[in-house]
Write a protein that holds these residues in place. Sequence first.
Motif, PDB file in Angstrom:
ATOM      1  N   GLN A   1      -7.524 -15.449   8.175  1.00 26.48           N
ATOM      2  CA  GLN A   1      -6.921 -14.368   7.395  1.00 26.48           C
ATOM      3  C   GLN A   1      -7.893 -13.202   7.288  1.00 26.48           C
ATOM      4  OE1 GLN A   1      -4.427 -14.949   3.721  1.00 26.48           O
ATOM      5  NE2 GLN A   1      -6.226 -14.132   2.689  1.00 26.48           N
ATOM      6  N   THR A   2      -7.352 -11.980   7.383  1.00 25.63           N
ATOM      7  CA  THR A   2      -8.154 -10.776   7.204  1.00 25.63           C
ATOM      8  C   THR A   2      -7.459  -9.846   6.210  1.00 25.63           C
ATOM      9  OG1 THR A   2      -7.080  -9.619   9.045  1.00 25.63           O
ATOM     10  CG2 THR A   2      -9.064 -10.908   9.547  1.00 25.63           C
ATOM     11  N   ILE A   3      -8.271  -9.135   5.424  1.00 24.19           N
ATOM     12  CA  ILE A   3      -7.758  -8.169   4.453  1.00 24.19           C
ATOM     13  C   ILE A   3      -8.620  -6.908   4.533  1.00 24.19           C
ATOM     14  CG2 ILE A   3      -7.259  -7.680   2.036  1.00 24.19           C
ATOM     15  CD1 ILE A   3      -7.087 -10.674   1.534  1.00 24.19           C
ATOM     16  N   LEU A   4      -7.997  -5.781   4.782  1.00 22.67           N
ATOM     17  CA  LEU A   4      -8.667  -4.484   4.782  1.00 22.67           C
ATOM     18  C   LEU A   4      -8.140  -3.680   3.600  1.00 22.67           C
ATOM     19  CD1 LEU A   4     -10.474  -2.292   6.057  1.00 22.67           C
ATOM     20  CD2 LEU A   4      -8.500  -1.634   7.468  1.00 22.67           C
ATOM     21  N   GLU A   5      -9.044  -3.284   2.708  1.00 26.35           N
ATOM     22  CA  GLU A   5      -8.684  -2.557   1.492  1.00 26.35           C
ATOM     23  C   GLU A   5      -9.310  -1.172   1.554  1.00 26.35           C
ATOM     24  OE1 GLU A   5      -9.247  -6.531  -1.257  1.00 26.35           O
ATOM     25  OE2 GLU A   5     -10.960  -5.296  -0.709  1.00 26.35           O
ATOM     26  N   LEU A   6      -8.494  -0.147   1.352  1.00 20.52           N
ATOM     27  CA  LEU A   6      -8.970   1.227   1.452  1.00 20.52           C
ATOM     28  C   LEU A   6      -8.545   2.025   0.227  1.00 20.52           C
ATOM     29  CD1 LEU A   6      -8.038   1.990   5.176  1.00 20.52           C
ATOM     30  CD2 LEU A   6     -10.277   1.326   4.284  1.00 20.52           C
ATOM     31  N   SER A   7      -9.462   2.891  -0.228  1.00 22.95           N
ATOM     32  CA  SER A   7      -9.154   3.827  -1.310  1.00 22.95           C
ATOM     33  C   SER A   7      -9.606   5.216  -0.871  1.00 22.95           C
ATOM     34  CB  SER A   7      -9.854   3.416  -2.602  1.00 22.95           C
ATOM     35  OG  SER A   7      -9.396   2.165  -3.059  1.00 22.95           O
ATOM     36  N   PRO A   8      -8.826   5.908  -0.035  1.00 19.31           N
ATOM     37  CA  PRO A   8      -9.229   7.221   0.471  1.00 19.31           C
ATOM     38  C   PRO A   8      -9.414   8.267  -0.619  1.00 19.31           C
ATOM     39  CG  PRO A   8      -7.369   6.335   1.714  1.00 19.31           C
ATOM     40  CD  PRO A   8      -7.542   5.470   0.508  1.00 19.31           C
ATOM     41  N   SER A   9      -8.667   8.107  -1.740  1.00 23.50           N
ATOM     42  CA  SER A   9      -8.782   9.036  -2.855  1.00 23.50           C
ATOM     43  C   SER A   9      -8.404   8.313  -4.131  1.00 23.50           C
ATOM     44  CB  SER A   9      -7.864  10.247  -2.636  1.00 23.50           C
ATOM     45  OG  SER A   9      -6.497   9.850  -2.695  1.00 23.50           O
ATOM     46  N   GLU A  10      -8.578   8.996  -5.265  1.00 23.47           N
ATOM     47  CA  GLU A  10      -8.226   8.379  -6.540  1.00 23.47           C
ATOM     48  C   GLU A  10      -6.728   8.142  -6.662  1.00 23.47           C
ATOM     49  OE1 GLU A  10      -9.705  10.618  -9.781  1.00 23.47           O
ATOM     50  OE2 GLU A  10     -11.831  10.267  -9.313  1.00 23.47           O
ATOM     51  N   SER A  11      -5.947   8.889  -5.914  1.00 23.76           N
ATOM     52  CA  SER A  11      -4.492   8.786  -6.035  1.00 23.76           C
ATOM     53  C   SER A  11      -3.855   7.924  -4.958  1.00 23.76           C
ATOM     54  CB  SER A  11      -3.867  10.183  -5.990  1.00 23.76           C
ATOM     55  OG  SER A  11      -4.159  10.818  -4.755  1.00 23.76           O
ATOM     56  N   LEU A  12      -4.641   7.438  -4.005  1.00 25.92           N
ATOM     57  CA  LEU A  12      -4.065   6.678  -2.905  1.00 25.92           C
ATOM     58  C   LEU A  12      -4.885   5.430  -2.614  1.00 25.92           C
ATOM     59  CD1 LEU A  12      -1.967   6.470  -0.577  1.00 25.92           C
ATOM     60  CD2 LEU A  12      -3.594   7.764   0.833  1.00 25.92           C
ATOM     61  N   SER A  13      -4.226   4.285  -2.516  1.00 25.67           N
ATOM     62  CA  SER A  13      -4.862   3.032  -2.102  1.00 25.67           C
ATOM     63  C   SER A  13      -4.003   2.372  -1.040  1.00 25.67           C
ATOM     64  CB  SER A  13      -5.062   2.095  -3.296  1.00 25.67           C
ATOM     65  OG  SER A  13      -3.822   1.694  -3.838  1.00 25.67           O
ATOM     66  N   LEU A  14      -4.676   1.730  -0.083  1.00 22.01           N
ATOM     67  CA  LEU A  14      -4.003   1.092   1.042  1.00 22.01           C
ATOM     68  C   LEU A  14      -4.565  -0.298   1.249  1.00 22.01           C
ATOM     69  CD1 LEU A  14      -4.434   4.067   3.542  1.00 22.01           C
ATOM     70  CD2 LEU A  14      -2.317   3.535   2.332  1.00 22.01           C
TER      71      LEU A  14
END
Length: 710
Positions: A285-298
């Motif tokens: 299993q793999t998980i990639l967590e991104l927070s490009p800005s305070e208003s957006l999370s992926l």
Amino acid sequence: MSCKRLATATCLFCLTGAPMAAQEAGTVEEAEPAYQDVIIVTGRAEELYRVRETTSGKLPTEPLASSQAITVITEDLIHDQGARTAQDLYRNISGVSVFSYAGVTARGFRQEENFYDGLRGDPYSGFSVPQTFNIERVEFLKGPAGMLYGQTAPGGLFNYVSKKPEFERSVELRGVVGNRERYGGSIEATGPITDDLAFRAGAFYEDSDDFRWNADEETLILEAALKKTFDLGAFTVQATHYDIDLGGNRLRGVPTDDEGNFIADRRWNHNEASDFLTLDSNVLQTILELSPSESLSLDFRARYIDAEESQEYHEPRGLFDSDGDGEVDSSIREFRDQFRTYESLSLGTNAIWSADLGPVDNRVLAGMDYYTDDGTLNYYRARGTTTETPGLPTPLRLEDPNYGETDPSTYDLSYIYPDDRPTSARRAGFYLLEEATLGPLVMVVGGRYDDYKDEMQGNSYDGDAWTWRAGLTYRVTEEFSFFGQYATSFEPQGIAEQDPLAGGPFDPLTGDIYEAGIKTALLDGAVQSSLSVYQIKRENVLQSDPAGDPGGDGVDDFVAFGEVTSKGIDADLSADLTPDWVLVVNYAYNDTKITKDNGGGGFSLNVGDRFPNAPKHQLGFWTRYQFRPLGLAVALGGDYVSERRSISDQRVKPYFVFDGSIIYSYEDWEVMLRVDNIFDKTYASSGFIDRTGHFPGRPRTAFVELSRHF
């Protein structure tokens, strides 16, 4: 067994070196990235069983702001109850009781599919029950959840959240011994390797006899994981190996009469000592967590499973009177030699965008998921009779069973699926949800589109479905709120039932829910409670056509006309009564009945009858008191399930069983004494069909666990 012990010893040796490497790397002060797991629940250690936040609909939300009912079983509760499998936890969830294996009755409906870290795909494929060793918490999302997760049963779904690497160094060793020759141990280690890289590794081994004759269980779980953080988020990779060996399995029930009385010893087993069920499952299993800005999370998630399950077992095929005295005393048996393969890939991605639009706090959830699995079944069978016949299984007596009089190696086996019955399934879904908060009002509305295709032995069936969700929460105060929701679900009919000669293809099973309730978080959240009232309808249930074979093609037809309605009330309470006394209690009232049929058969029950294995009343509680100066804690729990009807309309008696723990802690050491079914009550945990009987509950068991935390 020797190979498993060697593998465990090797893993334990390797793991003991990991903390030293982590310690040399130094201490990491940097916090975890601002990302939330799917259906995340976060709780403070001193609060034990309560939660401060859930992801209602894959959005992190305070419980009082959510229009969904979610029950969370924390790691502390799992530990205090000495839970080793999922079946040890069901009492903590209002409206949930055991059905069979890992399956449950949830708000009146049978539910068997489990999610892991928000993804479809179960490493315990088939007939094994999920273990809790590498599970951080268990979440049950009640009611239809098609808009969020696609194909699901209408009673709800389980999501098992796995343990992840942490940047705080920790090592925990556990050893356990108990009655029925139970022994085992585990080690878990996590911590930093560098400032931005953390590891987790673990090994679990346990061996024990089952209370059923000829049955035993041996389990080995090995796990390793890495987590890499960077400016925009984190990347986690996990690998897990499951090796489960169940002797004298696959276990069915114990024969009963129509009043629900066992007519054989609760230890009776239809299997010979040479029978077995083994599962070898590997998960990446793999998980990639991104927070490009305070208003957006992926986040982007993927899980690959490769599993094999092998079984040789004797299946009960019917009870009979062997000596003509008018009393049933023996069971016909069928021998089955089965080998299954299972390979699946599950992908999922979510995006959460937040923005304040004047007086409205706005959040948008968008996502997609994709799932595919391929499997085969190699199946040989020999069906016995009421007499001893060379080359066939010998009948088994209910009293003083005559084990060892039959030899599977001499059976005259028939090959059932010459082509190994290849099967495949594909699921793809896209969803969008809007949440708007205006003062005390929280409004959500969302929709999802799913496309699916199933194939078996060259036959295929495909289709699509839309599912919806709408919810409203009115936050009266910071401690009190009203909520309501409407949601739908769908489930494709089984591919084996889509034969055009049998009247297929058929539209999917559908479900919808109307639910409303109250939630509280009193005394600064020290007392959390919820009360909900709901109605769920499930439609397009397949039934046998009363006309039999109206087309004259040699295949009896089905009609999709059945309807089952579930009405109920759920009540849950989790409270820190004092700094040393905690309590969890839940109650469910449920009335699930057949409300429509084809007027001529197909159901074993009639319109107005209760649905199988759906109890009207269910009560569970767990309370723990800590004598802090002594380092001692005592806990007591209970599980009550009212009368039910089996699939064959036999009575399943009510039961009330009690369990308890005594926990003593000194510095980094802890010892726990756990006793299940304290009063050794004989009971059936659920009913099935008359030829296999009811599943017996476990008699009194006890174990001692010693652990040390570094």
